[in-house]
Scaffold this active site. Structure first.
Site, PDB file in Angstrom:
ATOM      1  N   THR A  73       0.855  -1.200   0.000  1.00  9.78           N
ATOM      2  CA  THR A  73       0.000   0.000   0.000  1.00  9.78           C
ATOM      3  C   THR A  73       0.889   1.247   0.000  1.00  9.78           C
ATOM      4  OG1 THR A  73      -1.757  -1.143   1.178  1.00  9.78           O
ATOM      5  CG2 THR A  73      -1.764   1.254   1.333  1.00  9.78           C
ATOM      6  N   ASN A 161      -5.942  -9.614  -7.311  1.00  9.90           N
ATOM      7  CA  ASN A 161      -6.054 -10.215  -5.977  1.00  9.90           C
ATOM      8  C   ASN A 161      -7.373 -10.960  -5.822  1.00  9.90           C
ATOM      9  OD1 ASN A 161      -6.743  -7.356  -6.209  1.00  9.90           O
ATOM     10  ND2 ASN A 161      -7.518  -7.517  -4.127  1.00  9.90           N
ATOM     11  N   GLN A 189       0.374  -9.570  -5.802  1.00  6.81           N
ATOM     12  CA  GLN A 189      -0.088 -10.964  -5.883  1.00  6.81           C
ATOM     13  C   GLN A 189       0.746 -11.774  -6.867  1.00  6.81           C
ATOM     14  OE1 GLN A 189      -2.358 -12.421  -3.969  1.00  6.81           O
ATOM     15  NE2 GLN A 189      -3.176 -10.615  -2.953  1.00  6.81           N
ATOM     16  N   SER A 209       4.974  -6.979  -1.654  1.00  6.12           N
ATOM     17  CA  SER A 209       4.783  -7.053  -0.205  1.00  6.12           C
ATOM     18  C   SER A 209       5.285  -8.381   0.343  1.00  6.12           C
ATOM     19  CB  SER A 209       3.284  -6.906   0.085  1.00  6.12           C
ATOM     20  OG  SER A 209       3.062  -6.777   1.455  1.00  6.12           O
ATOM     21  N   HIS A 211       4.409 -10.010   3.186  1.00  9.71           N
ATOM     22  CA  HIS A 211       3.501 -10.950   3.873  1.00  9.71           C
ATOM     23  C   HIS A 211       2.672 -11.808   2.921  1.00  9.71           C
ATOM     24  CE1 HIS A 211      -0.588  -8.952   3.668  1.00  9.71           C
ATOM     25  NE2 HIS A 211       0.152  -7.901   3.388  1.00  9.71           N
ATOM     26  N   CYS A 342      -9.362  -6.362   2.325  1.00  7.41           N
ATOM     27  CA  CYS A 342      -9.491  -4.958   2.702  1.00  7.41           C
ATOM     28  C   CYS A 342     -10.929  -4.460   2.568  1.00  7.41           C
ATOM     29  CB  CYS A 342      -8.577  -4.098   1.841  1.00  7.41           C
ATOM     30  SG  CYS A 342      -6.928  -4.728   1.756  1.00  7.41           S
TER      31      CYS A 342
HETATM   32  C1  LIG Z   1      -2.849  -6.426  -5.489  1.00  4.54           C
HETATM   33  C2  LIG Z   1      -2.593  -5.881  -4.122  1.00  4.54           C
HETATM   34  N1  LIG Z   1      -2.022  -4.675  -3.992  1.00  4.54           N
HETATM   35  C3  LIG Z   1      -1.752  -4.143  -2.801  1.00  4.54           C
HETATM   36  C4  LIG Z   1      -2.067  -4.807  -1.640  1.00  4.54           C
HETATM   37  C5  LIG Z   1      -1.736  -4.197  -0.317  1.00  4.54           C
HETATM   38  O1  LIG Z   1      -0.683  -4.908   0.273  1.00  4.54           O
HETATM   39  P1  LIG Z   1      -0.193  -4.580   1.764  1.00  4.54           P
HETATM   40  O2  LIG Z   1      -1.041  -5.402   2.664  1.00  4.54           O
HETATM   41  O3  LIG Z   1       1.243  -4.983   1.809  1.00  4.54           O
HETATM   42  O4  LIG Z   1      -0.372  -3.129   1.963  1.00  4.54           O
HETATM   43  C6  LIG Z   1      -2.689  -6.060  -1.712  1.00  4.54           C
HETATM   44  C7  LIG Z   1      -3.114  -6.775  -0.500  1.00  4.54           C
HETATM   45  O5  LIG Z   1      -4.045  -7.552  -0.477  1.00  4.54           O
HETATM   46  C8  LIG Z   1      -2.944  -6.624  -2.987  1.00  4.54           C
HETATM   47  O6  LIG Z   1      -3.506  -7.822  -3.121  1.00  4.54           O
END
Ligand SMILES: Cc1ncc(COP(=O)(O)O)c(C=O)c1O
Length: 399
Positions: A73, A161, A189, A209, A211, A342
């Site tokens: 994010t 995602n 993803q 990311s 995690h 989210c």
């Molecule tokens: C495509 C995508 N972008 C961004 C994010 C955000 O990732 P983070 O949790 O590291 O902020 C996600 C999280 O689900 C995601 O799937």
């Protein structure tokens, strides 16, 4: 304790035991600040450099093109707002692009991109959303047509995602090069599931990311190609090439780099195994009456690296609400999702599914199942069996 089966690896992943082991010393003995000049600081600095090299290796980047952040994010925000901040209306850094105020995204972006460009729209930028087809693939002709001399940036999700669709980034980057616009991709993803080579792909920025790839939470990265003019959104230090000041989260970064190291070794085989299981899941679920697959069909040998990422399946079931299915599955010990984690607290219908042309009630009946490193065939069999029973029960209640 009741046994739960986790089928929500797209939301987040458990930390790999190897990652945990690699992180341990950074809480107790190697706790120095990377900016300190003493022994502890130097030791920390060396680990930071080593970690940066490993993350760079996963995507074939130069180490100085990797900026560590706190999440994807944050990376998406830095990439998009940071580039926009370079415009002459804000600063005089980027004379070449000073008249460019248009940003193009797709209609299936993650909220961290969508809401960032909507914020810029309120500040005077023009934002265009390119449509996708029924399977979530971007209309490349529309993209090419829409990029004009005012377009500063194209920012696209690499793999969805929600429905797992993989965009043809090489073709997209060809278009962006020809049209002389920056290209940022959100590979959150895609990382670890599709080989990413920035020398081949010719994108300007990539977000990812930790995690989502069996690393710890609270760490992300932004690849910024050398020469890409991105302004920092923060003040207060010169860390991370002046783009992301603050004491670096070294234990997290070391964990992230270990997660990358494991992927470099095992990614190919891991994704083949997971895709095979996922394809079995799809085949079995589609035997249920009134069950449909959302997103691309993916039975071909390489479809998990060209069409739909290995671990994603997304279904809809006629006469059933995804939300009630998810809650009932949870009660029976299966953790799945109805869309992106989210937005699940907001209980709103997925904008991604609507963008693929589904009706409101169809999108409401959808369920995302995402597999991972520790998903077994027994778990999939048990899930399908429970799902079948539950759907029959919920439909009996409905009629
Ligand atoms: C495509 C995508 N972008 C961004 C994010 C955000 O990732 P983070 O949790 O590291 O902020 C996600 C999280 O689900 C995601 O799937």
């Amino acid at each position: 304790m009741k046994k739960y089966i986790y089928l929500d690896y797209a939301a987040t992943t458990p930390v790999d035991p190897g990652v945990k082991k690699a992180m341990n010393p950074y809480f107790s003995t190697k706790y120095g600040n990377t900016s300190s000049v003493h022994f502890f600081g130097q030791e920390a600095r060396k680990s930071l450099d080593k970690s940066r090299n490993m993350v760079a290796k996963l995507i074939n980047a130069n180490p100085d093109e990797i900026i560590f952040t706190a999440s994807a994010t944050e990376s998406n925000n830095i990439a998009i707002k940071g580039l926009a901040l370079n415009l002459s209306s804000f600063s005089i850094n980027d004379k070449k692009n000073k008249d460019k105020n248009r940003i193009i995204i797709s209609s299936i972006e993650h909220p961290s991109v969508l809401e960032t460009v909507e914020w810029l729209e309120k500040k005077g930028f023009n934002v265009t959303k390119i449509k996708v087809d029924r399977n979530g693939f971007l209309n490349l002709k529309d993209l090419e047509k829409e990029i004009d001399e005012k377009t500063l940036l194209v920012s696209l999700i690499h793999a969805s995602n929600e429905i797992g669709t993989i965009q043809p980034i090489n073709k997209i980057s060809d278009i962006c090069r020809r049209k002389k616009t920056y290209l940022h991709i959100d590979s959150t993803q895609a990382l670890g599931k599709i080989p990413i080579d920035v020398k081949e792909m010719q994108v300007d920025m990539i977000s990812g990311s930790s995690h989502k790839i069996y690393g710890p939470k609270g760490v992300g990265f932004l690849f910024v190609r050398r020469g890409t003019k991105v302004s920092s959104l923060f003040r207060g230090g010169s860390h991370e090439f002046n783009l992301r000041p603050s004491t670096v989260n070294l234990s997290g970064i070391v964990g992230f780099s270990k997660a990358c190291e494991i992927l470099i070794r095992e990614m190919d085989n891991e994704n083949k195994r997971i895709a095979k299981l996922r394809n079995k899941l799809i085949k079995e679920v589609l035997k249920i009456k009134g069950a449909y697959l959302n997103g691309p069909i993916c039975y071909g040998e390489n479809d998990h690296i060209t069409k739909r990422i290995s671990n994603n399946a997304n279904f809809r079931f006629s006469f059933i609400e995804g939300e009630s299915l998810m809650v009932n599955l949870d009660l029976m010990g299966f953790s799945v999702s109805t869309g992106s984690a989210c937005s699940s607290t907001k209980l709103q219908v997925s904008h991604v599914l609507l963008a693929t042309g589904l009706k409101h009630e169809e999108a409401e009946g959808s369920l995302r199942i995402s597999l991972g490193r520790w998903t077994t065939e027994e778990e999939i069999n048990s899930f399908v069996k429970t799902l079948r029973i539950l759907i029959n029960k919920l439909r009996t209640n409905y009629f």
